[in-house]
Design an enzyme around this catalytic site. Structure first.
Site, PDB file in Angstrom:
ATOM      1  N   HIS A  76       0.871  -1.191   0.000  1.00 53.85           N
ATOM      2  CA  HIS A  76       0.000   0.000   0.000  1.00 53.85           C
ATOM      3  C   HIS A  76       0.896   1.225   0.000  1.00 53.85           C
ATOM      4  O   HIS A  76       1.904   1.254   0.708  1.00 53.85           O
ATOM      5  CB  HIS A  76      -0.864  -0.069   1.265  1.00 53.85           C
ATOM      6  N   GLU A  78      -0.014   4.584   0.670  1.00 54.49           N
ATOM      7  CA  GLU A  78      -0.292   5.783   1.463  1.00 54.49           C
ATOM      8  C   GLU A  78       1.004   6.155   2.218  1.00 54.49           C
ATOM      9  O   GLU A  78       1.757   5.271   2.649  1.00 54.49           O
ATOM     10  CB  GLU A  78      -1.460   5.541   2.436  1.00 54.49           C
ATOM     11  N   ASP A  80       2.074   6.858   5.039  1.00 49.28           N
ATOM     12  CA  ASP A  80       2.508   6.245   6.300  1.00 49.28           C
ATOM     13  C   ASP A  80       3.200   4.902   6.060  1.00 49.28           C
ATOM     14  O   ASP A  80       3.887   4.390   6.947  1.00 49.28           O
ATOM     15  CB  ASP A  80       1.342   6.094   7.296  1.00 49.28           C
ATOM     16  N   HIS A 143      -7.114  -0.236   2.130  1.00 47.74           N
ATOM     17  CA  HIS A 143      -7.870   0.970   2.358  1.00 47.74           C
ATOM     18  C   HIS A 143      -7.909   1.914   1.164  1.00 47.74           C
ATOM     19  O   HIS A 143      -8.736   2.818   1.109  1.00 47.74           O
ATOM     20  CB  HIS A 143      -7.218   1.616   3.601  1.00 47.74           C
ATOM     21  N   ASP A 162      -3.108  -2.289   6.069  1.00 43.11           N
ATOM     22  CA  ASP A 162      -4.068  -1.532   6.880  1.00 43.11           C
ATOM     23  C   ASP A 162      -5.180  -2.414   7.464  1.00 43.11           C
ATOM     24  O   ASP A 162      -5.744  -2.096   8.513  1.00 43.11           O
ATOM     25  CB  ASP A 162      -4.740  -0.443   6.031  1.00 43.11           C
ATOM     26  N   TYR A 190     -10.577   1.636  15.043  1.00 39.83           N
ATOM     27  CA  TYR A 190      -9.860   1.715  13.758  1.00 39.83           C
ATOM     28  C   TYR A 190     -10.826   1.449  12.602  1.00 39.83           C
ATOM     29  O   TYR A 190     -10.824   2.160  11.593  1.00 39.83           O
ATOM     30  CB  TYR A 190      -8.738   0.683  13.798  1.00 39.83           C
ATOM     31  N   HIS A 221      -0.261  -1.504  11.196  1.00 36.10           N
ATOM     32  CA  HIS A 221      -0.391  -0.650  12.392  1.00 36.10           C
ATOM     33  C   HIS A 221      -0.704  -1.537  13.591  1.00 36.10           C
ATOM     34  O   HIS A 221      -1.577  -2.419  13.518  1.00 36.10           O
ATOM     35  CB  HIS A 221      -1.541   0.351  12.242  1.00 36.10           C
TER      36      HIS A 221
HETATM   37 FE1  FEO Z   1      -4.032   3.621   4.260  1.00 38.61          FE
HETATM   38 FE2  FEO Z   1      -2.042   3.102   7.128  1.00 38.61          FE
HETATM   39  O1  FEO Z   1      -2.538   3.832   5.443  1.00 38.61           O
END
Ligand code: FEO
Length: 369
Positions: A76, A78, A80, A143, A162, A190, A221
């Site tokens: 992914h 994104e 982060d 996500h 995610d 979450y 995460h």
């Molecule tokens: Fe969709 Fe933890 O970024």
């Protein structure tokens, strides 16, 4: 750097101090998990937030130099999870990089990099690194459109990015070190704030997960799931369908306590009808916490005073946020007090109608005439 299995390491940074994650309150911090798997060929899964690039690289190089990495899997993009990747890709000169087609487009758009050894993957593609096989499982919109998961067959580990994670920043590594109640609470929080709009796509993801033999779920995460995998999958199964209980939440903001009094009376009326009701003051509680608290509730009353023909800012923020996350199948009740015009109540109800909620009659209180 933390060892998970003989050949599997967690090398992502823990961000215990982060308290707001693109508008979402993270009282327990978070982490940007990345995993390194040692085999005849070496594989890195996922990057980390850019501000943690040095720490991410240091964690990896405690095990192997970057130029020994053969495969970089980008589940992914994104930021982060991709912020550290431009530097890592530059220095891991011998590595092939695997992502979805959308993932590569995103990496180029974010970082303006051309990846020489890019391998675009799709469902059921796999790579072999010696004794290990990695299978790719697309999970678009869980996500982002580029999202995918990776399954390490021989170790029965799902690297879920995610999906199935929690925003927790801790030195603990596993779910059972924190207890089921806490894990389920943070997983629900979450889900409500990140995953809620994507129920249909979550359904497809769960279908894929059910076919896998899972000993560990390693999200991007929070902590690794080993004891509560079944409970977390059951939670996702319930939340994806907007399954709710016969409970109410009364969410409000107030100028001079008139709307607060209405909120308390409405909560009591639910209780008198045998429907448990909780109160939530948006001045004291963050809107993302409100989202988590309404996740399983059927009746959602939202009240706000009218200020200058409008709603109060905390209610406006909550409504904008909830509109995006789009909880379905609820029964709404808009209420509020006003001095002369009372626009706030209809503005709240408009959002409920936009979300296709059934609505109960508006409750208004005029305190000046
Ligand atoms: Fe969709 Fe933890 O970024």
């Amino acid at each position: 750097m933390r060892k998970i299995r003989e050949n599997v390491y967690s090398v992502g940074p823990v961000d215990s101090g982060v308290r707001i994650f693109h508008g979402y309150l993270t009282p327990n911090g978070s982490s940007y998990n990345s995993y390194l798997i040692i085999d005849d060929e070496i594989t890195l899964i996922d990057g980390a937030k850019a501000t943690f690039t040095d720490e991410h690289i240091k964690n990896i190089e405690e095990i192997v130099p970057l130029d020994k990495i053969n495969h970089i899997i980008v589940n992914h993009i994104e930021p982060d999870h991709s912020g550290s990747l431009p530097e890592i890709i530059k220095r891991a000169k011998n590595a092939k990089v695997y992502s979805t087609m959308q993932g590569f487009k995103g990496l180029k758009n974010y970082y303006h990099i051309d990846i020489e050894n890019a391998v675009s993957v799709k469902g059921n593609d796999e790579i072999n690194t010696g004794k290990y096989t990695f299978k790719f499982i697309p999970a678009p919109m869980v996500h982002w459109p580029d999202s995918m998961l990776t399954y390490l067959v021989q170790e029965k580990i799902l690297f879920s990015n995610d999906a199935l994670g929690q925003h927790i920043g801790t030195d603990k590594m596993y779910d059972d070190e924190l207890g089921k109640e806490f894990i389920m609470s943070r997983t629900g929080d979450y889900y409500a704030n990140i995953v809620l709009p994507f129920g249909m796509q979550v359904g497809k993801l769960l279908d894929s997960a059910r076919d896998l033999d899972l000993e560990l779920v390693c999200p991007s995460h929070g902590v690794i799931l080993r004891s509560y995998i079944k409970e977390v999958l059951e939670g996702y199964d319930k939340w994806k369908d907007n399954t709710v209980s016969e409970e109410a939440i009364v969410i409000y903001d107030t100028m001079w306590n008139s709307t607060k009094e209405m909120a308390e009376r409405i909560a009591k009326e639910f209780e008198d009808k045998g429907i448990p009701a909780s109160l939530l003051d948006l001045k004291e509680t963050h809107y993302s916490t409100a989202m988590a608290q309404l996740l399983e509730k059927k009746y959602i009353a939202i009240g706000c005073s009218t200020l200058n023909k409008n709603i109060l800012p905390a209610t406006a923020a909550f409504l904008a946020y909830m509109r995006g996350l789009a909880p379905k199948g609820r029964v709404g009740l808009a209420f509020g007090s006003y001095g002369w015009s009372g626009e706030s109540i209809s503005q709240i109800e408009d959002v409920m109608k936009e979300l296709d909620w059934e609505t109960l009659p508006q409750q208004k209180r005029l305190y000046m005439s």
